[in-house]
Design an enzyme around this catalytic site. Sequence first.
Site, mmCIF file in Angstrom:
data_model
loop_
_atom_site.group_PDB
_atom_site.id
_atom_site.type_symbol
_atom_site.label_atom_id
_atom_site.label_comp_id
_atom_site.label_asym_id
_atom_site.label_seq_id
_atom_site.Cartn_x
_atom_site.Cartn_y
_atom_site.Cartn_z
ATOM 1 N N CYS A 148 -12.499 12.084 4.326
ATOM 2 C CA CYS A 148 -13.192 10.877 4.785
ATOM 3 C C CYS A 148 -13.116 9.791 3.723
ATOM 4 O O CYS A 148 -13.526 9.994 2.581
ATOM 5 C CB CYS A 148 -14.647 11.199 5.106
ATOM 6 S SG CYS A 148 -15.626 9.750 5.573
ATOM 7 N N CYS A 156 -8.268 -1.090 -33.742
ATOM 8 C CA CYS A 156 -7.964 -0.939 -35.167
ATOM 9 C C CYS A 156 -8.832 0.199 -35.709
ATOM 10 O O CYS A 156 -10.047 0.043 -35.871
ATOM 11 C CB CYS A 156 -8.257 -2.256 -35.883
ATOM 12 S SG CYS A 156 -7.834 -2.259 -37.627
#
Length: 337
Positions: free
Chosen positions: A36, A310
């Site tokens: 569904c 970083c």
Amino acid sequence: MKKILFVVATIFMALFLNAKENDMRNLKDIYLAGGCFWGTQAYFDKIRGVIKTDVGYANGKSDKTDYHSLHYSGHAETVHITFDENIVSLAEILAHYFRIIDPFSVNKQGNDVGSQYRTGIYYNDSSLKNSISEFIKHEQTKYDKKIAVEVEPLKNYVLAEDYHQKYLDKNPGGYCHVDLSLADKPLYNESKFKAPSKDELKAKLSDLQYSVTQEKATERPYSSEYDKFDKKGIYVDIVSKKPLFSSSDKFDAGCGWPSFTKPITTDALGYNRDLSHGMERVEVTSNLANSHLGHVFTDGPKDKGGLRYCINGASLKFIPLEDMEKEGYKDYIIYVK
């Protein structure tokens, strides 16, 4: 908990939208049949990196059908997902999909029975075919029973009636065979990943590793063995050992610290506003152990979304691709290209 997740999501989205000034998105489409479509759509609408969804009927006999004709037309109830591959990988999308289906059931999901409720992965971009096949091949290694999910090029997709679009948004508490709460939980089992006590960490970690992860220190640029490192594998949290980054998303930013364009999965990291040192930055932490990792900036490769994670190498441990299965990271092999 919900408030914390909202704050994290707000920080992330503000950061990412800032990186999108020139629309640096890499949009892809995938069509998933999983029973569904009401519940399947509602689930994927909760996944970070999913840009939009609609529901329809796919891979039937003709280009015309409707909800009441599916038994005859051969279409499957399907969710069309547009996602930004610079945020969420196809592998992660498919991992979520397999999380909410029974991959062995034929023409039945939950309480719904019929060919319209079959499982299927459909694509309209041939470049996705190999990635889908590799994922299915990897997933099959987990089971003795054969996976029953069909994989085919998309054909005869018919948009469903307005009544079905965002059905559970319009009808909260309506029928749903999918546990929607799973979308807010870790994608993979994290029981084997632990956050040790401070005393344990002091005994296990080097002085640098401890000061970086627990005291938010920063290692000297160009000092990490991972700065120019280019072997295939994954990078895990030195504290909890939870996967954080894939070598597939690593690049040389020339800044002196290991840099990545995105985390290995969208639930791997936490984000915090950082006003230290007279700057306004976004701190990146490991989501499980809350280890300080580094910061994320908006000067990354534009073709990869514009973000640069970083990261202090001292906060990471590298697991080579060839060792991932024996080290307990089999689920993550699919994220390494």
